[in-house]
Every structure is written in structure tokens, then in C-alpha cells.
Design a protein around this motif. Structure first.
Motif, short mmCIF file in Angstrom:
data_model
loop_
_atom_site.label_atom_id
_atom_site.label_comp_id
_atom_site.label_asym_id
_atom_site.label_seq_id
_atom_site.Cartn_x
_atom_site.Cartn_y
_atom_site.Cartn_z
N PHE A 213 32.65 49.12 45.61
CA PHE A 213 33.32 47.81 45.58
C PHE A 213 33.86 47.56 46.98
CE2 PHE A 213 33.29 49.54 41.38
CZ PHE A 213 33.06 48.46 40.54
N ASP A 214 33.27 46.58 47.63
CA ASP A 214 33.64 46.33 49.02
C ASP A 214 34.15 44.89 49.15
OD1 ASP A 214 33.91 46.33 51.73
OD2 ASP A 214 31.76 46.40 52.18
N GLY A 215 35.46 44.74 48.98
CA GLY A 215 36.04 43.39 49.05
C GLY A 215 35.57 42.49 47.93
N VAL A 216 35.41 43.04 46.73
CA VAL A 216 34.91 42.25 45.59
C VAL A 216 36.03 41.34 45.07
CG1 VAL A 216 34.02 42.36 43.23
CG2 VAL A 216 33.25 44.03 44.94
N ARG A 217 35.78 40.05 45.06
CA ARG A 217 36.79 39.09 44.59
C ARG A 217 36.65 38.86 43.09
NH1 ARG A 217 39.61 36.09 48.22
NH2 ARG A 217 39.22 36.70 50.38
N VAL A 218 37.75 39.09 42.38
CA VAL A 218 37.74 38.94 40.92
C VAL A 218 38.81 37.92 40.54
CG1 VAL A 218 37.96 40.15 38.72
CG2 VAL A 218 37.16 41.39 40.73
N PRO A 219 38.43 36.88 39.78
CA PRO A 219 39.45 35.90 39.37
C PRO A 219 40.55 36.58 38.54
CG PRO A 219 37.24 35.23 38.66
CD PRO A 219 37.11 36.59 39.24
N ALA A 220 41.79 36.16 38.73
CA ALA A 220 42.91 36.78 38.01
C ALA A 220 42.70 36.70 36.50
CB ALA A 220 44.22 36.11 38.41
N LYS A 221 41.99 35.67 36.05
CA LYS A 221 41.78 35.54 34.59
C LYS A 221 40.89 36.66 34.05
CE LYS A 221 37.98 32.13 34.85
NZ LYS A 221 36.87 32.96 34.41
N ASN A 222 40.19 37.38 34.93
CA ASN A 222 39.37 38.50 34.47
C ASN A 222 40.15 39.81 34.38
OD1 ASN A 222 37.31 36.64 34.63
ND2 ASN A 222 35.83 38.14 35.38
N ARG A 223 41.46 39.74 34.66
CA ARG A 223 42.27 40.95 34.44
C ARG A 223 42.42 41.15 32.93
NH1 ARG A 223 47.54 39.65 36.12
NH2 ARG A 223 47.91 39.35 33.90
N LEU A 224 42.29 42.39 32.48
CA LEU A 224 42.44 42.69 31.05
C LEU A 224 43.87 43.15 30.82
CD1 LEU A 224 39.06 44.63 30.69
CD2 LEU A 224 39.50 42.24 30.10
N GLY A 225 44.55 42.55 29.86
CA GLY A 225 45.95 42.90 29.62
C GLY A 225 46.83 42.38 30.74
N GLU A 226 48.06 42.88 30.76
CA GLU A 226 49.01 42.46 31.80
C GLU A 226 48.83 43.31 33.04
OE1 GLU A 226 50.95 39.83 31.40
OE2 GLU A 226 50.07 39.60 29.41
N GLU A 227 49.48 42.90 34.14
CA GLU A 227 49.48 43.74 35.34
C GLU A 227 50.05 45.10 34.97
OE1 GLU A 227 51.18 42.31 38.95
OE2 GLU A 227 49.13 41.71 39.46
N GLY A 228 49.44 46.16 35.44
CA GLY A 228 49.97 47.50 35.19
C GLY A 228 49.54 48.10 33.86
N ASP A 229 48.78 47.34 33.05
CA ASP A 229 48.32 47.87 31.75
C ASP A 229 47.05 48.71 31.87
OD1 ASP A 229 50.28 46.77 30.24
OD2 ASP A 229 49.08 45.11 29.42
N GLY A 230 46.48 48.77 33.07
CA GLY A 230 45.14 49.35 33.22
C GLY A 230 44.99 50.76 32.70
N PHE A 231 45.96 51.61 33.00
CA PHE A 231 45.82 53.01 32.60
C PHE A 231 45.84 53.12 31.07
CE2 PHE A 231 47.31 57.39 31.94
CZ PHE A 231 46.32 58.04 32.64
N ARG A 232 46.77 52.39 30.46
CA ARG A 232 46.87 52.42 28.99
C ARG A 232 45.57 51.90 28.36
NH1 ARG A 232 48.67 48.73 25.05
NH2 ARG A 232 49.13 47.16 26.62
N ILE A 233 45.02 50.84 28.94
CA ILE A 233 43.78 50.28 28.42
C ILE A 233 42.65 51.31 28.52
CG2 ILE A 233 41.98 48.55 28.89
CD1 ILE A 233 44.28 46.61 29.68
N GLY A 234 42.58 51.95 29.68
CA GLY A 234 41.53 52.97 29.88
C GLY A 234 41.66 54.11 28.89
#
Ligand SMILES: Cc1cc2nc3c(=O)[nH]c(=O)nc-3n(C[C@H](O)[C@H](O)[C@H](O)COP(=O)(O)OP(=O)(O)OC[C@H]3O[C@@H](n4cnc5c(N)ncnc54)[C@H](O)[C@@H]3O)c2cc1C
Length: 381
Positions: A213-234
Motif C-alpha cells: 500500500f503506497d499512498g492508497v487513498r481510502v474514503p473515510a466512509k470505507n472505514r469499518l466501525g469507529e476510529e480505533g475499532d480496527g483491532f477489535r474488528i480483526g
């Protein structure tokens, strides 16, 4: 307590059993030798709905329960564990984070496409972050209504085929499991590339890649869950994934048992079939008993998941026991085949290689035991 499968579960199992026999078995050996899977097979699997198994019908999925899913996984793995892992990664760690944690807009936009067979992959592991997933270093820097992803993910199953990647990355400078976010990243995003396809010991029909991933732009709407939820989701996705790996191992284990019995009954030494020798009979008895015990652990975890109850410990127990039992079954199957078990002409050689990784991915056996001990100490300590 009822040990019978319902009509729907039996129907799915039989459908997949027939499909695997007719469409996968004839090319399972060739896929292993060539290290690839034909697109025509993937398309047939799309047509059968394999990529929408476990998620809601309202988004185009088949909405099967976890027991049915387990039966499907076992039937696929019994014929080709490499094909099986493509389906399980897509349905569990690929789709589950989107269907459980995606916004309604994200679900509407992507789930029907995924159900139709646009394949998903799961990007957590990195060169320096395996069992300790919280030490991942890929970054997600917020800029306006976008995040910019940088880093390299290893061991990405479905890496060359995936249309979508579920990616865990952290706010630059953060540490530990806080500050990790999860994203759904389409393959055609600028800056996303396949850096390498691994040359593996087993599961050779499945592709495992390094994704950059080299400077990949992802729209904020593509975030899953809230900010900081990533580890729990994984980690939540991995709980479910472990049920899938249990049944993947069980499918390979069952193939080993069936091959061992078949061979043991036709191979004669000292004037009778080797399966009639008590020592070989004992090996077969142990294989069958351990695989059945593992299956029951797996069904319990699957049932708890379907009840919406906590199943972290039960999934870890099922995974560690099923994968180790299947490993012993593969070893015994090779032993029962003697020298013939050591050459590619016999499928047990492939099973022996394929089963090994089930003790490694989606949490090694050592990590499963850490999880089980943690849960038991909490409950009983
Ligand atoms: C074929 C394949 C497909 C994969 N697919 C994916 C995928 O799609 N997505 C993804 O994100 N990842 C994937 N993985 C990565 C996989 O989940 C990791 O390999 C696994 O989590 C182990 O990490 P590691 O390889 O870095 O080993 P390490 O974490 O370095 O572990 C090495 C050894 O140390 C042991 N160990 C580590 N910590 C402890 C501890 N605290 N106590 C005791 N022992 C410990 C481990 O059990 C292991 O035996 C895949 C891997 C393979 C091989």
C-alpha cells in the motif's frame, strides 16, 4: 440435545459434496502441481453461491447458519483444502467485518457484489507482526475525508484474486491495539499492488501474497466501525475464522481417514490386508475418534455463534484440537500408505502438506492455548 442436522443443512452439505466430487476432485491434483486454480472453477463456484454463504439474504447472500457453513467447509476441504481456503477467507475474515461493522451505505454498496463473487481478502499480518497483530506498522493518515494508507501486508490469502481488501492500519506514531482502524479497500485503488506471490508447501491452489500500500487513498466512509475499532474488528473476525479453519482441518482429516481405510483394505502384506493388522486398526480407530471429538467441539462453537453468544474460548478449543487431530491423521495416513504415501501419485502426500498450515494461520496453536488459558483463568481463577 439434538445431534441431527436439519433439512437445510443436509441439503447444502449434499449439494457441496456433489459439486466438489464433480468439479473439484478431477483437477485437485493438477491445481496442486501447477500452484494455481482455473478461473473457470471460480466462476462455477460463483454460480453456486459459494461467495455469499454466510451473510444476510437482504444483501444477496444465502444467509446460511454457522453449522451449515461448517458442513460446507468440511466438504470442500475434503477434496481440496486450497479451494476451501479461498472460500473461507472470503466468507469469514473478508466479509464478516463488512457485514458486521460496515455502515449501511457500505453494506448496500459492497455486500451484493461480494455475494456475487467479487472476492475479499484480509490484510492484518506484516513481516514484523504475526501472532502479535497489535504491533502492526501499516499507517492510515487522515486527510480531510480520506485516509492515506502506507505499508506492506504479508500472507494475504486471495491476494491476486481479491476485488476487496479488509485492511488494518494505525494512526502514525500510535502503539499497541489502540489507534488501529479497519478499512475496506477496493483493488483498483491507486498505489495498491501485489508485490509477491508466495511459493508454498501446501494449499498450492490458493494464492498467498505480499500486498503493498503506497499512498492508497481510502474514503473515510470505507472505514469499518469507529476510529480505533480496527483491532477489535480483526479479532472478532478471527474468532469466526477459527471455526472455519477447524472444519477445514477436519475435511483434510476425513480425507486422510477415508484414504487410509481404502488403502488399508486393499494393500496386503503377510497374507492379509494391512487394515486387519491390529496395529493399523488402532491407528484407524484413533483417527476416527479424534476427528469425531474435534467435530463436536467445532459444532459447539458454531452453535454458540449462531445463538449470538460468546464463543472465543470454544472456537480456540475447536481450532487447536481439530488442527492437531487432523495433523496426526495425516501423519497416520502417510504411515499406513508406507512408501506410496510419500509420492505425489497418492493424495495423502498432498493432505500431509495441506494440513500443516492449519496449526499456523488464524492464530497458531500456541496462541490458541494462550487464549484458552486466559479465558479459563478468568472464569475459574
Ligand atoms: C498460507 C498462509 C495464509 C495466510 N493468510 C493470511 C491472511 O489472509 N491474512 C493475514 O493477515 N494473515 C495471513 N496469514 C498469516 C498468519 O496468520 C500468521 O502466519 C500467523 O498468525 C503467525 O504469525 P507469524 O507467521 O508471524 O509467526 P510468529 O508470530 O512470528 O510466530 C512464530 C512462532 O512463535 C510462536 N509464538 C509467538 N508468540 C508466542 C507467545 N506469546 N507464546 C508462545 N509462542 C509464541 C508462534 O506460535 C510460532 O510457533 C497466513 C499465513 C499463511 C502461512
Amino acid at each position: 440435545m439434538n445431534f441431527d442436522f436439519n433439512e437445510n443443512q443436509t441439503m447444502f452439505r449434499d449439494m457441496v459434496r456433489d459439486f466438489a466430487r464433480q468439479e473439484i476432485a478431477p483437477i485437485a491434483h493438477e491445481m496442486d502441481v501447477k500452484g494455481e486454480m482455473p478461473d473457470s472453477l471460480v466462476q462455477k463456484m460463483r454460480d453456486q453461491g459459494f461467495f455469499g454463504l454466510s451473510f444476510p439474504e437482504q444483501y444477496g447472500g444465502l444467509g446460511v447458519d454457522t453449522i451449515t457453513y461448517a458442513l460446507v467447509v468440511e466438504e470442500l476441504a475434503r477434496i481440496s483444502a486450497g479451494v476451501c481456503i479461498m472460500v473461507t477467507v472470503h466468507n469469514s475474515v473478508g466479509l464478516y467485518p463488512v457485514s458486521m461493522f460496515g455502515s449501511e451505505e457500505t453494506k448496500q454498496e459492497y455486500l451484493p457484489r461480494m455475494a456475487a463473487g467479487e472476492i475479499a481478502a484480509f490484510c492484518v499480518s506484516e513481516a514484523g507482526a504475526g501472532s502479535d497483530a497489535a504491533s502492526l506498522q501499516a499507517t492510515a493518515r487522515k486527510e480531510g475525508q480520506e485516509y492515506i494508507l502506507d505499508g506492506s501486508k504479508m500472507w494475504v490469502t486471495n491476494g491476486t484474486r481479491a476485488a476487496f481488501f479488509v485492511v488494518l492500519a494505525r494512526t502514525p506514531g500510535g502503539e499497541g491495539h489502540r489507534g488501529i482502524h479497519a478499512f475496506l479497500v477496493p483493488r483498483d485503488s491507486d498505489g495498491l499492488s501485489v508485490a509477491k506471490k508466495e511459493d508454498k508447501m501446501g494449499l498450492r491452489a490458493s494464492d498467498t501474497c505480499v500486498i503493498d500500500f503506497d499512498g492508497v487513498r481510502v474514503p473515510a466512509k470505507n472505514r469499518l466501525g469507529e476510529e480505533g475499532d480496527g483491532f477489535r474488528i480483526g479479532m472478532t473476525a478471527l474468532d469466526g475464522g477459527r471455526i472455519g479453519v477447524s472444519f477445514q482441518a477436519l475435511g483434510i482429516g476425513r480425507a486422510c481417514l477415508e484414504a487410509a481405510v481404502k488403502y488399508g483394505l486393499v494393500r496386503e502384506q503377510f497374507g492379509k490386508p494391512i487394515a486387519r493388522q491390529p496395529v493399523i486398526g488402532n491407528m484407524i480407530a484413533d483417527m476416527g475418534t479424534e476427528l469425531d471429538a474435534a467435530r463436536l467441539l467445532g459444532y459447539r462453537a458454531a452453535w454458540l455463534k449462531d445463538q449470538g453468544r460468546k464463543y472465543t474460548r470454544e472456537a480456540a478449543m475447536a481450532k487447536v484440537f481439530a488442527t492437531e487431530a487432523a495433523g496426526r491423521a495425516a501423519d497416520a495416513a502417510v504411515q499406513i500408505h508406507g512408501g506410496y504415501g510419500y509420492v505425489k501419485e497418492y493424495d495423502v502426500e498432498r493432505y500431509y502438506r495441506d494440513v500443516r498450515v492449519t496449526r499456523i494461520y488464524e492464530g497458531t496453536s500456541e496462541i490458541q492455548r494462550l487464549v484458552i488459558a486466559r479465558e479459563l483463568l478468568r472464569e475459574l481463577g
